[in-house]
Design a protein around this motif. Structure first.
Motif, PDB file in Angstrom:
ATOM      1  N   VAL A  36       0.835  -1.192   0.000  1.00  0.00           N
ATOM      2  CA  VAL A  36       0.000   0.000   0.000  1.00  0.00           C
ATOM      3  C   VAL A  36       0.875   1.248   0.000  1.00  0.00           C
ATOM      4  CG1 VAL A  36      -1.655   1.326   1.346  1.00  0.00           C
ATOM      5  CG2 VAL A  36      -1.908  -1.154   1.164  1.00  0.00           C
ATOM      6  N   GLN A  37       0.599   2.142  -0.943  1.00  0.00           N
ATOM      7  CA  GLN A  37       1.385   3.367  -1.043  1.00  0.00           C
ATOM      8  C   GLN A  37       0.532   4.522  -1.514  1.00  0.00           C
ATOM      9  OE1 GLN A  37       4.855   2.492  -3.620  1.00  0.00           O
ATOM     10  NE2 GLN A  37       6.095   3.472  -2.047  1.00  0.00           N
TER      11      GLN A  37
ATOM     12  N   ASP B 204      -5.408   5.680   8.081  1.00  0.00           N
ATOM     13  CA  ASP B 204      -4.610   4.462   7.938  1.00  0.00           C
ATOM     14  C   ASP B 204      -3.375   4.693   7.080  1.00  0.00           C
ATOM     15  OD1 ASP B 204      -7.454   2.167   7.782  1.00  0.00           O
ATOM     16  OD2 ASP B 204      -6.290   2.921   9.478  1.00  0.00           O
ATOM     17  N   TYR B 205      -3.523   5.524   6.047  1.00  0.00           N
ATOM     18  CA  TYR B 205      -2.443   5.683   5.076  1.00  0.00           C
ATOM     19  C   TYR B 205      -2.065   7.154   4.898  1.00  0.00           C
ATOM     20  CZ  TYR B 205      -4.196   1.031   3.922  1.00  0.00           C
ATOM     21  OH  TYR B 205      -4.631  -0.260   3.997  1.00  0.00           O
TER      22      TYR B 205
END
Length: 123
Positions: A2-3, A111-112
């Motif tokens: 994930v990015q 979350d990101y």
């Protein structure tokens, strides 16, 4: 993996424009609430704009209303921030972020996070 990867920052004169991009990989932005934050030197990180995938709603911090526009291109899995009429006080590192929960996103606990891109407004 994930990015979130931001791009588009730079040096611009007051009154100028920039468009920031944030490309997501490893997950689908359409399933998430997304937003942009910024952090100026010596200041806390603050929310700038949010886009709700659930209802298409857009939210803006008061100082950027009418000047900044957030948008999402689901085909490109990318979120954008169009910044017009830039002011020196807009100088900061800009971060994109994503979370399942709009509350967590607005609360600054998504979350990101992306790595950030520097925006400098100066003559």
């Amino acid at each position: 993996q994930v990015q979130l990867v931001e791009s588009g920052g730079g040096l611009v004169q007051p009154g100028g424009s920039l468009r920031l991009s944030c490309a997501a990989s490893g997950f689908t932005l359409d399933d998430y609430e997304v937003g942009w934050f910024r952090q100026a030197p010596g200041k806390e990180r603050e929310g700038v704009s949010y886009f709700s995938s659930s209802d298409g709603g857009q939210y803006y911090e008061d100082s950027v209303k009418g000047r900044f526009t957030i948008s999402v291109d689901n085909a490109k899995n990318t979120v954008f921030l169009q910044m017009n009429s830039l002011k020196p006080e807009d100088t900061a590192v800009y971060y994109c972020a994503a979370d399942w929960s709009l509350g967590d996103l607005v609360g600054g606990n998504p979350d990101y996070w992306g790595q950030g891109t520097q925006v400098t407004v100066s003559s």
